[in-house]
Design an enzyme around this catalytic site. Sequence first.
Site, short mmCIF file in Angstrom:
data_model
loop_
_atom_site.label_atom_id
_atom_site.label_comp_id
_atom_site.label_asym_id
_atom_site.label_seq_id
_atom_site.Cartn_x
_atom_site.Cartn_y
_atom_site.Cartn_z
N HIS A 8 -14.88 -5.89 7.76
CA HIS A 8 -14.18 -5.53 6.51
C HIS A 8 -14.38 -6.53 5.39
CE1 HIS A 8 -12.23 -2.37 8.82
NE2 HIS A 8 -11.84 -3.27 9.69
N LYS A 49 0.80 -1.22 0.00
CA LYS A 49 0.00 0.00 0.00
C LYS A 49 0.83 1.28 0.00
CE LYS A 49 -4.19 -1.97 2.00
NZ LYS A 49 -3.82 -3.37 1.79
N GLU A 71 -3.14 6.83 7.90
CA GLU A 71 -4.04 7.62 7.08
C GLU A 71 -5.01 8.35 8.02
OE1 GLU A 71 -4.55 5.17 2.88
OE2 GLU A 71 -6.12 5.06 4.39
N ARG A 121 -7.19 -8.63 -9.66
CA ARG A 121 -7.82 -9.92 -9.98
C ARG A 121 -9.29 -9.67 -10.27
NH1 ARG A 121 -10.85 -10.36 -5.46
NH2 ARG A 121 -9.94 -9.72 -3.48
#
Length: 481
Positions: free
Chosen positions: A234, A116, A199, A290
Amino acid sequence: MFTKVLIANRGEIAVRVIRACRDLGIASVAVYSEADRSAAHVLLADEAVEIGPAPSAQSYLAGERIIQTALDTGAEAIHPGYGFLSENHDFARACEAAGLVFVGPPPDAMAAMGEKVPARERMQRSGVPVVPGTGALHDIEEAVGAAAHIGYPVLIKASAGGGGIGMRVAADEQELRDNLEAAQSTAKRAFGNDTVFLEHYVEDPRHIEIQILADMHGNCIHLGERECSIQRRHQKILEETPSPAIDDATRRSMGEAAVTAARAVGYVNAGTVEFIYSNGAYFFLEMNTRLQVEHPVTEEITGIDLVVEQLRVAAGEHLRLTQSDVVRRGHSIECRINAENPARQFMPSPGRVTGYREPSGPGVRVDSSLVRAATVSQHYDPMIAKLIVWGPDRDAAIGRMQRALLEFVITGITTNMTYHLAVLDDVDFRAGRYSTHFIDDHPELIAAAAAWEERKQPFNQLARDRAHIAAVAAAIAVTTA
């Protein structure tokens, strides 16, 4: 075009790829573990090869064995589906080294989006909006200084992570100090990489993703968005398109940003760029390199078979569509049907399926790992099937999904179908007022799901009656033969 493709996966996605291969006249090779000897994908494929014991590490993650099986059977390409080896760039490179085509993006593009922190930096350089945050953090004091600049609350995230693993919210400096080391330890255990970053924590976000398609000849288009905010821990459980939250101008802007993101890493094949959306603004989250579980809703409103397009692109063909050719029509919803018990904190419910009857009628599609009564294994993900509906508008799609869920009969194990019925009946969901916190904010849905059990009973009984009649008829036929 290929003449034979090996599918390095199981369950409904393996069945999905087998069907696309058959549509294109391509022979399919299934691989399976000991636990999956009688699975649907094994029965439907043109060839099937057992590759190991039930544990995934000894079968569906055994990359060298899968590649050798492809070579032994004469397959020219390997389709990884989703999960397992689908985002493993080392496996993709190993396929290339063996002279096989990996049906997915180039390994370098996969690696570029796999971590990330580098992905965020690349997106920033390309002009794609990202959530205010940091690069890789080296110590707690650096994190504290960065958080003061970003502004609390902050989200601690693993650079190599996914699925929410290791993510922690810190509302102030003390919580940051308390949680940073734990987040690093979790990342190290889960991913073998303890790199974390911060973040700014976006309050009440929506999770909206854009489907892209790109070929080897520089063509790249997007197929619009999917709303994926109905999540538990999540993990998505229900998706829909179009999103009830964004307008056409935002949709175009997000689509263009997704294409920019794909071009920035030299992406080829099908992929999904995920964004956080809140208060009219969107920010890059990550790219899934994907095919996504929820790809059918995009297929339903565009009429584009994404797996067929994957195979055509992997074979070196040009995209058959330009951006202006993409026309979206109506509304589609997908519910993931899982073997789990909502009343017991969604505990997995593997076991023997004693009765199975799929819904039907206009606008109803089922992508399933089952074709009849069978065993749902404890060794794999609890998702049994995906129920997908299409309607001319959102209200019609919701009504059609409720009808289909009532008609869908799976007996012998517990599923989350009544929970989906409760979600679809919720006033906030119907109004499109929801975020990724929807399930946590609506604990009453557990009781509402239990109430839906009564309404499903007549349909379950009908399936049992039909099964009984069929059994009696079979017995009579044997007796009179």
